[in-house]
Write a protein that holds these residues in place. Structure first.
Motif, mmCIF file in Angstrom:
data_model
loop_
_atom_site.group_PDB
_atom_site.id
_atom_site.type_symbol
_atom_site.label_atom_id
_atom_site.label_comp_id
_atom_site.label_asym_id
_atom_site.label_seq_id
_atom_site.Cartn_x
_atom_site.Cartn_y
_atom_site.Cartn_z
ATOM 1 N N GLN A 57 0.858 -1.182 0.000
ATOM 2 C CA GLN A 57 0.000 0.000 0.000
ATOM 3 C C GLN A 57 0.889 1.225 0.000
ATOM 4 O OE1 GLN A 57 -2.643 0.602 3.350
ATOM 5 N NE2 GLN A 57 -3.553 2.431 2.457
ATOM 6 N N ARG A 59 0.650 5.210 0.427
ATOM 7 C CA ARG A 59 -0.251 6.251 0.913
ATOM 8 C C ARG A 59 0.319 7.632 0.586
ATOM 9 N NH1 ARG A 59 -1.081 6.709 6.346
ATOM 10 N NH2 ARG A 59 -3.310 7.161 6.116
ATOM 11 N N GLN A 62 -4.111 13.817 -1.027
ATOM 12 C CA GLN A 62 -4.936 14.034 -2.217
ATOM 13 C C GLN A 62 -4.197 14.891 -3.241
ATOM 14 O OE1 GLN A 62 -8.532 12.892 -2.845
ATOM 15 N NE2 GLN A 62 -7.368 13.193 -4.724
ATOM 16 N N LYS A 69 0.367 8.820 -9.159
ATOM 17 C CA LYS A 69 -0.196 7.873 -10.116
ATOM 18 C C LYS A 69 0.637 7.833 -11.393
ATOM 19 C CE LYS A 69 -4.463 6.843 -12.675
ATOM 20 N NZ LYS A 69 -5.884 7.238 -12.890
ATOM 21 N N PHE A 87 -9.042 8.690 -5.829
ATOM 22 C CA PHE A 87 -8.337 8.440 -4.567
ATOM 23 C C PHE A 87 -7.786 7.021 -4.468
ATOM 24 C CE2 PHE A 87 -12.945 8.116 -4.046
ATOM 25 C CZ PHE A 87 -13.094 6.794 -3.663
ATOM 26 N N PHE A 88 -7.908 6.236 -5.547
ATOM 27 C CA PHE A 88 -7.390 4.865 -5.530
ATOM 28 C C PHE A 88 -6.975 4.435 -6.931
ATOM 29 C CE2 PHE A 88 -8.136 0.282 -6.172
ATOM 30 C CZ PHE A 88 -7.211 -0.223 -5.267
ATOM 31 N N GLN A 103 -1.146 -0.867 -4.290
ATOM 32 C CA GLN A 103 -2.411 -0.181 -4.037
ATOM 33 C C GLN A 103 -2.097 1.263 -3.647
ATOM 34 O OE1 GLN A 103 -4.491 -2.567 -4.839
ATOM 35 N NE2 GLN A 103 -2.945 -4.157 -4.510
ATOM 36 N N THR A 105 -3.287 4.755 -2.493
ATOM 37 C CA THR A 105 -4.470 5.299 -1.831
ATOM 38 C C THR A 105 -4.208 6.693 -1.287
ATOM 39 O OG1 THR A 105 -3.890 4.407 0.350
ATOM 40 C CG2 THR A 105 -5.175 2.979 -1.108
ATOM 41 N N ASN A 107 -4.577 9.277 1.734
ATOM 42 C CA ASN A 107 -4.691 9.218 3.192
ATOM 43 C C ASN A 107 -6.098 9.596 3.644
ATOM 44 O OD1 ASN A 107 -1.945 8.769 3.034
ATOM 45 N ND2 ASN A 107 -1.370 10.791 3.795
ATOM 46 N N SER A 109 -8.948 8.303 2.934
ATOM 47 C CA SER A 109 -10.063 8.025 2.015
ATOM 48 C C SER A 109 -10.776 6.741 2.429
ATOM 49 C CB SER A 109 -9.554 7.907 0.580
ATOM 50 O OG SER A 109 -8.693 6.780 0.455
ATOM 51 N N VAL A 111 -10.935 3.969 1.055
ATOM 52 C CA VAL A 111 -10.203 2.723 0.767
ATOM 53 C C VAL A 111 -8.859 2.672 1.493
ATOM 54 C CG1 VAL A 111 -11.279 2.378 -1.486
ATOM 55 C CG2 VAL A 111 -9.189 3.751 -1.315
ATOM 56 N N ASP A 112 -8.628 3.627 2.368
ATOM 57 C CA ASP A 112 -7.347 3.700 3.076
ATOM 58 C C ASP A 112 -7.363 2.775 4.293
ATOM 59 O OD1 ASP A 112 -4.814 4.524 3.874
ATOM 60 O OD2 ASP A 112 -5.582 6.254 4.986
#
Length: 409
Positions: A57, A59, A62, A69, A87-88, A103, A105, A107, A109, A111-112
């Motif tokens: 993961q 992190r 935003q 990405k 956000f993912f 993954q 993500t 912070n 969110s 899915v965090d």
């Protein structure tokens, strides 16, 4: 064509999984130095059954997400079987000794929760056992049916009181800073906590299985907290070691005497034994509280904290051919431009001659020019008057003071 799922004990993959995680964690931090990277999923949980893939993961905030990405897209393939949102985003890499899943993500969110769920399984073996039973039920069966059942199982975990408590604890940990080594843990930045949160943190230090397992635990208690906090720490086995002063300096302007320049050699140029010898000399009769780690343990913690580039941070300072002491500049992990000195000290024979002032300024210059630091954070004991004068000479500003508590072994 139906995809079949199979499992094996994570122990069969453990060594390779850790190798893969360390490799890709370091690669990711090189392009996303401000990110947090965690080993998540079943290969990160002892005693679990796993498909044998290694999940990480990553992190970010935003604001950092779009650039993060793009950076990861240059390194990995998009996982087209997974949702992609603002956000993912999921990535994969098959051509490794074990398949890799990333993954990404934001912070906080929705899915965090990958690291939290992984930590939950680590702390609750009964749930790991139940999860293993579910996996055994689908051994050799349809992957899609397993994933549906898995989603329902995880959803039930997220609604439990135990998970709610763990989530609250980990959210509080987000407000402070954990500096981890192989045999120590230091908790910093308690200034970000309220009084009630500090009380909660002390209680968590008592029950958290990871913190309880660490040999040396130190917590820096901000001066804003009252004697009640000190009493609570004492009741939980902590004792006051010293009081530290923390300073800051922006590195855009450093004035150095050009006619007095010291030279440096890093671990890329000298042997580890020679470096440790000078380092040990620099610690003799230091005015700061002695470390609970010996020099070999401290050397190992440098390797762990700074990664593969640690040798460039291990410098011996020289005047002509005579060694003066040790300077250890680096960028603080988890930041992009915060400069720190893991250690700064002169050997005893060179103290009291005014040399630390020039040496410290050169160390700040190295942080700026060689490491890309925009500012410097330093600290020393409140009774270390020579170092405080050195900070003053370098035009550092005091930003906070902390009492240093260490758990009694």
């Amino acid at each position: 064509m139906t995809e079949i799922v199979t499992f094996a004990p994570e122990k069969e993959f453990r060594i390779n999984a850790e190798t893969v995680f360390q490799k890709h964690s370091e690669l990711i931090k090189q392009v996303l130095p401000g990110s947090q990277v965690y080993h998540v999923g079943s290969t990160g949980v002892r005693g679990s059954l796993t498909k044998g893939d290694v999940d990480l993961q990553v992190r970010v905030t935003q604001e950092e997400f779009p650039e993060a990405k793009e950076s990861l897209m240059a390194m990995y393939s998009l996982n087209t079987g997974s949702d992609q949102t603002s956000f993912f985003c999921a990535f994969e890499k098959e051509d490794e000794i074990l398949p890799v899943g990333i993954q990404l993500t934001v912070n906080g969110s929705s899915v965090d929760n990958f690291r939290k769920v992984t930590q939950f399984f680590c702390e609750h073996p009964s749930y790991t056992e139940a999860y293993n039973h579910l996996k055994m039920k689908f051994e050799g069966e349809d992957m899609e049916e397993y994933r549906n059942e898995k989603s329902s199982f995880i959803a039930k975990i997220l609604s439990t009181k135990e998970y709610e408590q763990l989530s609250k604890r980990m959210d509080l940990y987000e407000k402070v800073k954990f500096v981890e080594g192989e045999t120590f843990l230091t908790i910093e930045e308690t200034k970000n906590l309220t009084h009630s949160e500090m009380v909660e943190l002390i209680d968590y230090m008592r029950i958290d299985p990871f913190i309880r397992s660490v040999k040396n635990v130190i917590v820096l208690v901000n001066s804003k907290f009252n004697s009640e906090i000190e009493s609570l720490l004492g009741n939980h086995g902590f004792e006051l070691r010293e009081e530290n002063i923390t300073v800051r300096k922006d590195l855009n302007n450093i004035s150095i005497k050009e006619d007095v320049r010291y030279s440096f050699k890093s671990l890329n140029e000298i042997s580890t034994s020679d470096f440790k010898r000078v380092w040990k000399e620099s610690m003799v009769n230091s005015l700061n509280a002695p470390s609970s780690l010996n020099v070999d343990e401290q050397m190992r913690s440098v390797e762990v904290e700074l990664g593969s580039t640690y040798k460039a941070s291990c410098l011996v300072a020289y005047e002509s051919k005579r060694h003066l002491g040790v300077v250890m500049p680096h960028i603080e992990p988890g930041t992009t431009n915060e400069g720190r000195l893991f250690y700064f000290g002169l050997v005893q024979s060179e103290r009291g001659k005014g040399k630390s002032k020039q040496l410290h300024k050169q160390a700040l210059e190295i942080l700026r020019n060689d490491f890309g630091a925009a500012y410097y954070i330093g600290s020393t004991g409140k009774d270390n008057i020579p170092m405080l004068k050195t900070f003053q000479n370098s035009e550092c500003t005091i930003v906070e003071s902390n009492k240093v508590y260490k758990r009694k072994v």
